[in-house]
Design a protein around this motif. Sequence first.
Motif, mmCIF file in Angstrom:
data_model
loop_
_atom_site.group_PDB
_atom_site.id
_atom_site.type_symbol
_atom_site.label_atom_id
_atom_site.label_comp_id
_atom_site.label_asym_id
_atom_site.label_seq_id
_atom_site.Cartn_x
_atom_site.Cartn_y
_atom_site.Cartn_z
ATOM 1 N N THR A 73 0.854 -1.188 0.000
ATOM 2 C CA THR A 73 0.000 0.000 0.000
ATOM 3 C C THR A 73 0.895 1.246 0.000
ATOM 4 O OG1 THR A 73 -1.658 -1.169 1.284
ATOM 5 C CG2 THR A 73 -1.780 1.228 1.326
ATOM 6 N N SER A 74 0.494 2.276 -0.784
ATOM 7 C CA SER A 74 1.307 3.491 -0.837
ATOM 8 C C SER A 74 1.224 4.266 0.476
ATOM 9 C CB SER A 74 0.825 4.380 -1.977
ATOM 10 O OG SER A 74 1.142 3.760 -3.203
ATOM 11 N N VAL A 75 2.367 4.698 0.949
ATOM 12 C CA VAL A 75 2.451 5.448 2.194
ATOM 13 C C VAL A 75 3.111 6.793 1.893
ATOM 14 C CG1 VAL A 75 3.330 5.415 4.569
ATOM 15 C CG2 VAL A 75 2.842 3.255 3.400
ATOM 16 N N GLU A 76 2.513 7.872 2.409
ATOM 17 C CA GLU A 76 3.130 9.189 2.256
ATOM 18 C C GLU A 76 4.192 9.359 3.331
ATOM 19 O OE1 GLU A 76 0.580 12.578 2.233
ATOM 20 O OE2 GLU A 76 -0.463 11.947 0.401
ATOM 21 N N VAL A 77 5.439 9.423 2.899
ATOM 22 C CA VAL A 77 6.537 9.513 3.860
ATOM 23 C C VAL A 77 7.098 10.940 3.861
ATOM 24 C CG1 VAL A 77 8.777 8.551 4.549
ATOM 25 C CG2 VAL A 77 7.099 7.103 3.382
ATOM 26 N N PRO A 78 7.042 11.614 5.019
ATOM 27 C CA PRO A 78 7.580 12.979 5.069
ATOM 28 C C PRO A 78 9.100 12.990 5.152
ATOM 29 C CG PRO A 78 6.694 12.356 7.210
ATOM 30 C CD PRO A 78 6.478 11.173 6.300
ATOM 31 N N PHE A 79 9.703 13.943 4.459
ATOM 32 C CA PHE A 79 11.153 14.131 4.544
ATOM 33 C C PHE A 79 11.444 15.581 4.925
ATOM 34 C CE2 PHE A 79 10.802 10.454 1.889
ATOM 35 C CZ PHE A 79 11.936 9.704 2.146
ATOM 36 N N VAL A 80 12.221 15.775 5.947
ATOM 37 C CA VAL A 80 12.741 17.098 6.293
ATOM 38 C C VAL A 80 14.251 16.923 6.366
ATOM 39 C CG1 VAL A 80 12.792 18.967 7.972
ATOM 40 C CG2 VAL A 80 10.662 17.737 7.572
ATOM 41 N N LEU A 81 14.943 17.427 5.339
ATOM 42 C CA LEU A 81 16.371 17.141 5.225
ATOM 43 C C LEU A 81 17.175 18.429 5.306
ATOM 44 C CD1 LEU A 81 16.072 14.734 2.145
ATOM 45 C CD2 LEU A 81 16.098 14.095 4.556
ATOM 46 N N PRO A 82 18.007 18.555 6.320
ATOM 47 C CA PRO A 82 18.861 19.733 6.390
ATOM 48 C C PRO A 82 19.929 19.694 5.300
ATOM 49 C CG PRO A 82 19.397 18.210 8.159
ATOM 50 C CD PRO A 82 18.237 17.607 7.410
ATOM 51 N N VAL A 83 20.246 20.867 4.777
ATOM 52 C CA VAL A 83 21.294 20.969 3.751
ATOM 53 C C VAL A 83 22.480 21.708 4.368
ATOM 54 C CG1 VAL A 83 21.899 21.944 1.503
ATOM 55 C CG2 VAL A 83 19.593 21.052 1.887
#
Length: 172
Positions: A73-83
């Motif tokens: 099943t498709s899952v919405e995965v959040p990404f918060v990535l510091p640069v």
Amino acid sequence: MQINLSELFAADGMVREYDVPVEMEVFSCWEGEFPLVKKEPVHLMVTHTGNRCLEVTGEIRLYLLVPCDRCLTSVEVPFVLPVEKELDGNQDAAEESDEAYFYSGYYLDVDKLVNGELIVNLPMKVLCSPDCKGICKRCGKNLNEGPCACDDRSPDPRMAAIRDIFNNFKEV
Ligand SMILES: [Zn+2]
Ligand SMILES: [Zn+2]
């Protein structure tokens, strides 16, 4: 989208902020293809720290649609990535460097930067819920929606009735 850094390289101590839209619609890597379902412009702050060196800091925020490792099943995965990157303007462009993949000829390619950060931050396993029951290895049914017909223990007639109701429901 690309941002031109030539002005920054020319001016010692200069600071610039950018909000750069991500153009990428699908993130592709050896693990598969994952649509970007939500994305915010990448906020970047670029500082000329001296001697033609730039410090790039910021944050990438987006959601990828990733299939559950057990039931698909498709899952919405959040990404918060510091640069946090450094660019050395004294380096020969042809020279091998860690940053080379998103930077060349005074241009910083934000999509390539996002792509590179996703590659190193993609989780090994995504689950729709911690107690996902997965899919039946024989018939492929998603067992979170109920048991399937190929339970090899003695069949329970009550379960069969529920199964029929469920199957009829699915066909509607
Ligand atoms: Zn699942
Ligand atoms: Zn089954």
